[in-house]
Design an enzyme around this catalytic site. Structure first.
Site, PDB file in Angstrom:
ATOM      1  N   LYS A 195      21.785 -47.801   8.844  1.00 50.66           N
ATOM      2  CA  LYS A 195      23.276 -47.811   9.291  1.00 50.66           C
ATOM      3  C   LYS A 195      23.690 -48.616  10.414  1.00 50.66           C
ATOM      4  O   LYS A 195      24.638 -49.241  10.467  1.00 50.66           O
ATOM      5  CB  LYS A 195      23.324 -46.220   9.680  1.00 50.66           C
ATOM      6  N   GLU A 201      12.335 -51.028  14.305  1.00 56.06           N
ATOM      7  CA  GLU A 201      11.070 -51.100  13.129  1.00 56.06           C
ATOM      8  C   GLU A 201      11.572 -51.672  11.753  1.00 56.06           C
ATOM      9  O   GLU A 201      11.053 -52.755  11.187  1.00 56.06           O
ATOM     10  CB  GLU A 201      10.878 -49.737  12.625  1.00 56.06           C
ATOM     11  N   GLY A 255      22.883 -40.676   9.340  1.00 54.61           N
ATOM     12  CA  GLY A 255      22.043 -41.321   8.452  1.00 54.61           C
ATOM     13  C   GLY A 255      21.245 -40.286   7.520  1.00 54.61           C
ATOM     14  O   GLY A 255      20.916 -40.781   6.490  1.00 54.61           O
ATOM     15  N   ARG A 256      20.904 -39.022   8.123  1.00 57.53           N
ATOM     16  CA  ARG A 256      20.227 -38.193   7.375  1.00 57.53           C
ATOM     17  C   ARG A 256      21.247 -37.456   6.286  1.00 57.53           C
ATOM     18  O   ARG A 256      20.548 -36.506   5.476  1.00 57.53           O
ATOM     19  CB  ARG A 256      19.631 -36.924   8.115  1.00 57.53           C
ATOM     20  N   GLU A 341      16.061 -32.851  12.748  1.00 55.58           N
ATOM     21  CA  GLU A 341      16.869 -33.813  13.522  1.00 55.58           C
ATOM     22  C   GLU A 341      18.228 -33.306  13.829  1.00 55.58           C
ATOM     23  O   GLU A 341      19.095 -33.480  14.934  1.00 55.58           O
ATOM     24  CB  GLU A 341      17.228 -35.095  12.685  1.00 55.58           C
ATOM     25  N   HIS A 372      -4.355 -24.792  -1.981  1.00 55.90           N
ATOM     26  CA  HIS A 372      -5.701 -25.082  -1.855  1.00 55.90           C
ATOM     27  C   HIS A 372      -6.076 -25.735  -0.480  1.00 55.90           C
ATOM     28  O   HIS A 372      -7.178 -26.293  -0.142  1.00 55.90           O
ATOM     29  CB  HIS A 372      -6.411 -26.058  -3.024  1.00 55.90           C
ATOM     30  N   LYS A 492      12.894 -44.551  22.361  1.00 59.74           N
ATOM     31  CA  LYS A 492      13.213 -46.024  21.831  1.00 59.74           C
ATOM     32  C   LYS A 492      13.201 -46.615  23.267  1.00 59.74           C
ATOM     33  O   LYS A 492      12.734 -48.030  23.400  1.00 59.74           O
ATOM     34  CB  LYS A 492      14.511 -46.161  21.231  1.00 59.74           C
TER      35      LYS A 492
HETATM   36  O1  F6P Z   1      15.899 -42.922  15.383  1.00 60.90           O
HETATM   37  C1  F6P Z   1      16.734 -41.972  14.554  1.00 60.90           C
HETATM   38  C2  F6P Z   1      17.656 -42.607  13.681  1.00 60.90           C
HETATM   39  O2  F6P Z   1      18.642 -42.806  13.969  1.00 60.90           O
HETATM   40  C3  F6P Z   1      17.863 -41.646  12.549  1.00 60.90           C
HETATM   41  O3  F6P Z   1      18.851 -40.604  12.814  1.00 60.90           O
HETATM   42  C4  F6P Z   1      18.213 -42.392  11.518  1.00 60.90           C
HETATM   43  O4  F6P Z   1      18.219 -41.882  10.147  1.00 60.90           O
HETATM   44  C5  F6P Z   1      17.032 -43.675  11.707  1.00 60.90           C
HETATM   45  O5  F6P Z   1      16.956 -43.746  12.962  1.00 60.90           O
HETATM   46  C6  F6P Z   1      17.493 -44.807  11.001  1.00 60.90           C
HETATM   47  O6  F6P Z   1      18.685 -45.330  11.690  1.00 60.90           O
HETATM   48  P1  F6P Z   1      19.213 -46.750  10.980  1.00 60.90           P
HETATM   49  O7  F6P Z   1      19.648 -46.190   9.619  1.00 60.90           O
HETATM   50  O8  F6P Z   1      20.437 -46.984  11.875  1.00 60.90           O
HETATM   51  O9  F6P Z   1      18.180 -47.863  10.861  1.00 60.90           O
END
Ligand code: F6P
Length: 525
Positions: A195, A201, A255-256, A341, A372, A492
């Site tokens: 987003k 990462e 995002g979620r 979240e 199990h 972060k």
């Molecule tokens: O760090 C949490 C978060 O912001 C989530 O809410 C989101 O789904 C994820 O990181 C990834 O964010 P992005 O889509 O901006 O890379």
């Protein structure tokens, strides 16, 4: 706390000794009375520890918290995400309406489908003229979990390039996906799903993927091998994605909550545009249902209310989510982010400390494996854990016996949790007195069964939207903002501060534990 909250709390106190055995014995119709259809979803909540009186009061709580009004506002594009000054617009991603949000979303979905179909038909190919046979999606959290769930669930519909997902910055993840699957740069398309297009990462993995392409095909090949799905098109363009390969969603999609946006592009390439449209139609029927069904018969609302009841009134701080469907194996991970979240908050919308527990910890594994493993703890452990069972009658066209056994296992576990096995029943089996206690199952463990006839794009869409709405309703009742996630920011910031310490650039401003572990890190070869 509202007057109605206090009414519900009093009922929870007065009825704290409810017994599922007694509730069922006292009312042969309990199953029928405590179950609802939500289109193809059948929701049985009769094994929840709640009386008719309690349920009625909970519906009153939804009403007094303005749930119907909040739904209306959300569907009208109101700025419900107050801490980020944003609308909450995921329902517009699948709406056939003519609001500006729905129109903008449809335009992007159609662009995504057009691009995906061109890739599927090899009208768009890689740098050397090879058709794409693999889509590697790079993303994390909401830019990964929903897609993984949908791609797994719709595996049977995959008749195009296969999708793979990389979410970990551990280089092993990308490398394993590339090497184990023998992916070749010529026929691999990367989708950078983010987003913000700044998540460290994701961007680190994307940079490595870009190197992988340019090292073997040359830097000029990069634009042909990358697509972005993002709400930050300018940042994606600066990174090097060609404008016609940038598919957009919007800051009003969390995002979620983004699984129905162009984030689904890898699945569209893999399964085709029509399957994705069917998925959106499934979500849209649940959307219409929540908007038009009275609160007392509204299955996602009742699901949400029971979540509030269990967490806030009965102190069950743990929810196990157990899918009895191989296709839904990643549902627990998806729901874990969606619920925790969103609702793992302790401050109300207007900034006050909440005086009651909010989201439970959400976790789980597919039923056959879980039985199990940790089911021992569900049945006889000391923690108060609720369970959502999710099952599909027809998971496949083959092996009806296996599917029946799968469903029977789910029913058996649900009943065992609810009704347990008493001392007398164990003794009646002829168990020696000294062992009776070990074999008793206390029962009275609240659980729900959410079942669907088949798993396909349409029903999967319904199921995901069901949970999206349940999560939103809980947030409205708890009076928290389900649509921000400030809690993840500090980690972060600290990562950025700590990384230089691991590079040997001394920084005194870390605590002694962090300093010790950093020393350990630096002393390793
Ligand atoms: O760090 C949490 C978060 O912001 C989530 O809410 C989101 O789904 C994820 O990181 C990834 O964010 P992005 O889509 O901006 O890379």
């Amino acid at each position: 706390m509202s007057a109605q909250w206090q009414v519900v709390e009093k009922i929870a106190r007065d009825e704290s000794n409810l017994s599922l055995r007694h509730l069922f014995a006292g009312d042969p119709e309990r199953g029928q009375k405590f179950s609802l259809f939500c289109n193809d979803i059948f929701f049985d909540f009769s094994k929840q520890l709640v009386s008719e009186n309690g349920l009625k009061a909970l519906v009153g709580l939804a009403s007094s918290a303005g749930v119907q009004e909040r739904f209306q506002e959300m569907f009208n594009g109101a700025e419900l995400n107050v801490t980020e000054h944003r609308s909450v617009g995921h329902v517009h991603l699948r709406s056939e309406g003519d609001s500006s949000m729905a129109v903008a979303a449809r335009e992007q979905t159609e662009r995504a489908i057009e691009l995906a179909e061109a890739i599927r038909a090899a009208r768009i190919v890689g740098f050397g003229g090879h058709a794409f046979s693999a889509i590697v999606s790079i993303g994390i959290g909401g830019s990964d979990l929903g897609n993984v769930l949908v791609a797994d669930a719709l595996e049977g519909w995959c008749n195009g390039p296969r999708c793979y997902f990389v979410s970990s910055i551990d280089p092993t993840h990308l490398d394993t996906v590339l090497t184990r699957n023998n992916l070749s740069p010529e026929s691999t398309l990367f989708v950078v799903a983010s987003k913000t297009f700044t998540t460290s990462e994701t961007m680190h993995i994307a940079n490595r993927a870009r190197d992988w392409i340019s090292d073997s095909l040359g830097i000029k090949a990069v634009p042909q091998h990358f697509v972005a799905t993002t709400a930050a098109p300018k940042v994606a363009a600066e990174w090097g994605i060609a404008n016609d390969r940038i598919l957009e969603f919007f800051d009003w999609v969390g995002g979620r909550f983004s699984v129905s946006s162009v984030i689904g592009f890898p699945v569209i390439v893999s399964c085709g545009g029509e399957v994705f449209r069917e998925f959106l139609r499934g979500m849209a029927v649940t959307d219409r249902y929540v908007l038009t069904t009275p609160l007392a018969q509204n299955a996602p609302v009742i699901h949400a209310l029971l979540g509030v009841w269990n967490s806030s009134m009965r102190n069950h701080s743990s929810l196990a989510v157990i899918p009895y469907s191989h296709g839904l194996r990643r549902f627990p991970a998806f729901l874990q982010q969606l619920q925790t979240e969103s609702n793992g908050k302790s401050v109300t919308v207007d900034g006050h400390q909440v005086p009651y527990p909010t989201s439970p910890a959400v976790w789980g594994e597919p039923g056959p494996a879980a039985q199990h493993s940790f089911f021992q703890m569900l049945h006889q452990g000391t923690n108060k854990i609720c369970t959502d069972f999710i099952a599909v009658k027809r998971t496949s066209k083959i092996d009806e016996n296996g599917q029946r056994l799968l469903f029977a296992s789910m029913l058996a576990q649900s009943a065992a949790l609810a009704f347990g096995k008493t001392k007398q029943e164990v003794a009646a089996d002829g168990v020696s007195e000294s062992l009776v206690g070990h074999r008793v199952l206390g029962g009275n463990k609240p659980n729900s069964c959410i079942v669907m006839p088949v798993l396909n794009a349409f029903t999967l869409g319904q199921l995901i939207a069901f949970y999206e709405h349940s999560v939103a309703v809980q947030g409205w009742i708890w009076n928290i903002n389900s649509f921000d996630q400030w809690g993840v920011e500090l980690g972060k910031v600290l990562t950025a501060k700590i990384e230089p310490v691991l590079m040997g650039k001394q920084s005194a401003e870390v605590d002694s534990s962090t300093a010790m572990l950093a020393d350990w890190y630096l002393q390793q070869g």
